[in-house]
Design a protein around this motif. Structure first.
Motif, PDB file in Angstrom:
ATOM      1  N   GLN A  13       4.391  15.270 -13.035  1.00 16.07           N
ATOM      2  CA  GLN A  13       5.615  14.480 -13.074  1.00 16.07           C
ATOM      3  C   GLN A  13       5.316  13.024 -12.753  1.00 16.07           C
ATOM      4  O   GLN A  13       4.341  12.716 -12.056  1.00 16.07           O
ATOM      5  N   ALA A  14       6.167  12.157 -13.245  1.00 15.41           N
ATOM      6  CA  ALA A  14       6.025  10.729 -12.952  1.00 15.41           C
ATOM      7  C   ALA A  14       6.000  10.521 -11.440  1.00 15.41           C
ATOM      8  O   ALA A  14       6.752  11.150 -10.700  1.00 15.41           O
ATOM      9  N   GLY A  15       5.096   9.647 -11.015  1.00 13.13           N
ATOM     10  CA  GLY A  15       4.914   9.407  -9.586  1.00 13.13           C
ATOM     11  C   GLY A  15       3.851  10.280  -8.959  1.00 13.13           C
ATOM     12  O   GLY A  15       3.436  10.041  -7.815  1.00 13.13           O
ATOM     13  N   GLY A  16       3.391  11.280  -9.704  1.00 12.03           N
ATOM     14  CA  GLY A  16       2.383  12.188  -9.177  1.00 12.03           C
ATOM     15  C   GLY A  16       0.974  11.654  -9.328  1.00 12.03           C
ATOM     16  O   GLY A  16       0.763  10.515  -9.777  1.00 12.03           O
ATOM     17  N   SER A  17       0.012  12.489  -8.949  1.00 14.44           N
ATOM     18  CA  SER A  17      -1.393  12.094  -8.968  1.00 14.44           C
ATOM     19  C   SER A  17      -2.237  13.148  -9.670  1.00 14.44           C
ATOM     20  O   SER A  17      -1.872  14.331  -9.715  1.00 14.44           O
ATOM     21  N   ASN A  84       0.535   7.467  -8.694  1.00 12.29           N
ATOM     22  CA  ASN A  84       1.774   6.883  -9.210  1.00 12.29           C
ATOM     23  C   ASN A  84       1.776   6.880 -10.737  1.00 12.29           C
ATOM     24  O   ASN A  84       2.014   5.854 -11.380  1.00 12.29           O
ATOM     25  N   LEU A  85       1.500   8.031 -11.293  1.00 12.92           N
ATOM     26  CA  LEU A  85       1.402   8.139 -12.747  1.00 12.92           C
ATOM     27  C   LEU A  85       2.739   7.881 -13.425  1.00 12.92           C
ATOM     28  O   LEU A  85       3.804   8.215 -12.882  1.00 12.92           O
ATOM     29  N   LYS A  86       2.659   7.289 -14.606  1.00 20.42           N
ATOM     30  CA  LYS A  86       3.837   6.940 -15.384  1.00 20.42           C
ATOM     31  C   LYS A  86       3.768   7.644 -16.733  1.00 20.42           C
ATOM     32  O   LYS A  86       2.672   7.986 -17.205  1.00 20.42           O
ATOM     33  N   VAL A 114       2.264  13.042 -18.578  1.00 17.59           N
ATOM     34  CA  VAL A 114       3.125  12.666 -17.461  1.00 17.59           C
ATOM     35  C   VAL A 114       4.573  12.766 -17.923  1.00 17.59           C
ATOM     36  O   VAL A 114       4.979  12.071 -18.867  1.00 17.59           O
ATOM     37  N   SER A 115       5.325  13.624 -17.290  1.00 18.23           N
ATOM     38  CA  SER A 115       6.728  13.808 -17.664  1.00 18.23           C
ATOM     39  C   SER A 115       7.617  12.904 -16.828  1.00 18.23           C
ATOM     40  O   SER A 115       7.324  12.607 -15.669  1.00 18.23           O
TER      41      SER A 115
END
Length: 116
Positions: A13-17, A84-86, A114-115
């Motif tokens: 998910q977005a914000g994940g690593s 902080n994946l987008k 990244v969802s």
């Protein structure tokens, strides 16, 4: 010849690593640097980060502060920690190796999605 095998991709998910790994094997006569590139659908492959044999690192401006490239010479491994994946980070991530004599090798890639 150098063989590169990436792993660690997946759906997040977005914000994940995520932490990508690249295992290098074979004989190269020495390594100049290793890097991560990525390619999104319909786009050209773009450089993400590079680590040189002396430990210096460089990063693309669009991922700076969100990714860290590191290496373990004893294990012939290179890692890419992404935070902080987008959604726009969605791509196939490729490991790249430049040998001391300038030969370039690529891995098969690992998918990162990244969802939002």
């Amino acid at each position: 010849q150098v063989q590169l095998v990436e792993s660690g991709g997946g759906l997040v998910q977005a914000g994940g690593s995520l932490r990508l790994s690249c295992a290098a094997s074979g004989s190269s006569g020495g390594i100049h640097s290793m890097a991560w590139y990525r390619q999104s659908p319909g786009k050209q492959r773009e450089w993400v980060a590079r680590i040189f044999s002396d430990g210096r690192t460089n990063y693309g401006d669009f991922v700076k502060e969100r990714v860290t490239i590191s290496g373990d010479n004893a294990k012939n491994m290179v890692y890419l920690q992404m935070n902080n994946l987008k959604p726009e980070d969605t791509a196939i991530y490729y490991c790249n190796c430049v040998s001391a004599i300038g030969r370039i090798y690529w891995g098969q890639g690992t998918q990162v999605t990244v969802s939002s």
